[in-house]
Design an enzyme around this catalytic site. Structure first.
Site: not given
Length: 351
Positions: A312-314
């Protein structure tokens, strides 16, 4: 909700774009997915000389009431603690965005914490986390609309700063639960097929998570195919804000680089508002979160990478970015057969 005016991509330059890639000094199609990336960005920009300007990744953060019921391996407090880590430059998304010189921003969409004003966090807090949708709607309709509007405004600010390329990240303990419910309802997929490990649950943890979410789903009386109603009841402030940001980015003809499961749930909701948003998207990777492939199939998407990521988080977008950059560079800088004085073998090909 504000009206987003998203235009379908023009086909006016299609033949010229295809001819430009097909006449480079290479066998037809030999750069594989890089050719499709380059042609897509050229089409989005309506240009035979596309460029990426001020590329930006934005992490939207929000807390979830359902996290209090143990659907995640981590406690809810990790959400706000990770924002301090972001601002200290120590998270994976910091490392990868810094590596490639990408503008990095963090948005407090609805974290259950007050951050010091001197931190460089964009404060768009709707509330201190959502309600627990096991018992009531995660947010009110007004809060959902507020989040969508604020997300759109953040992207408009980035565009005004010169950005034409945007990637989205998220942080919010419990948000894979929201994403699973959004996929189940808007994608018409059995919930059991949508619930995965999230932050690292074992088999028993996934079973418990499914039971809690199924209980929540059984109490939902809203429309199953209404993106706004589903987002209001099961979403997170960060997911709703990303949804609004995606719609605005497409309206502004920016290229959207899509990350994994949670970001794709925001895109699924956005596409139910206006399916033309999908025309502006590139898909960074296939997440190891099991239901992400279902999202990609709904979009008809071709993920650029499949390297077993699910952080996640980009982060998937930042690891993918050099490939996107390479695609634009070859399209602009690689010689054609005519330029190089190399004999060309003509054959039919499509990209």
């Amino acid at each position: 909700m504000q009206n987003f005016h998203i235009e379908s991509l023009s086909t006016e330059l299609d033949d010229k774009i295809l001819n430009k890639t097909n006449t480079k000094t290479k066998p037809l199609g030999s750069l594989g997915i890089l050719e499709r990336i380059a042609c897509k960005i050229a089409k989005i920009q309506g240009s035979l000389n596309p460029e990426i300007t001020e590329p930006t990744v934005i992490v939207f953060a929000g807390d979830h009431g359902i996290a209090d019921d143990g659907v995640s391996f981590y406690p809810k407090s990790v959400s706000y603690q990770m924002l301090y880590n972001y601002m200290g430059g120590g998270a994976a998304i910091n490392v990868f965005s810094r590596q490639h010189g990408i503008n990095f921003k963090v948005v407090d969409a609805g974290v259950d914490h007050d951050f010091e004003p001197d931190l460089n966090i964009i404060n768009r807090k709707v509330a201190y986390g959502t309600k627990n949708y096991r018992f009531e709607s995660a947010m009110t309709k007004e809060q959902c609309l507020e989040a969508i509007e604020k997300g759109a405004g953040i992207i408009e600010d980035c565009h005004n700063e010169g950005s034409n390329f945007i990637a989205f990240g998220e942080k919010g303990i419990g948000n894979t639960s929201s994403a699973a419910l959004i996929l189940s309802l808007l994608g018409n997929i059995p919930l059991e097929d949508c619930v995965g490990r999230g932050t690292g649950l074992d088999k028993a943890g996934v079973k418990s998570k499914y039971e809690l979410l199924n209980e929540s789903l059984s109490k939902y009386t809203g429309k199953k195919d209404d993106a706004l109603e589903v987002m209001t009841y099961f979403g997170g402030f960060e997911i709703a804000m990303i949804m609004g940001g995606m719609l605005k980015a497409a309206e502004l003809k920016m290229t959207l680089l899509i990350d994994g499961f949670i970001i794709s749930s925001a895109l699924l909701a956005a596409s139910k508002i206006d399916s033309k948003v999908l025309e502006y998207c590139l898909y960074a990777h296939k997440s190891n979160e099991k239901a992400h492939i279902s999202m990609l199939n709904i979009f008809g998407a071709e993920p650029i990478m499949d390297i077993d990521m699910r952080l996640g988080e980009g982060t998937g977008t930042m690891v993918c970015y050099p490939l996107v950059k390479s695609a634009v560079l070859y399209f602009n800088e690689m010689a054609s057969f005519e330029d190089a004085g190399v004999s060309e073998a003509v054959e039919e090909a499509t990209v």
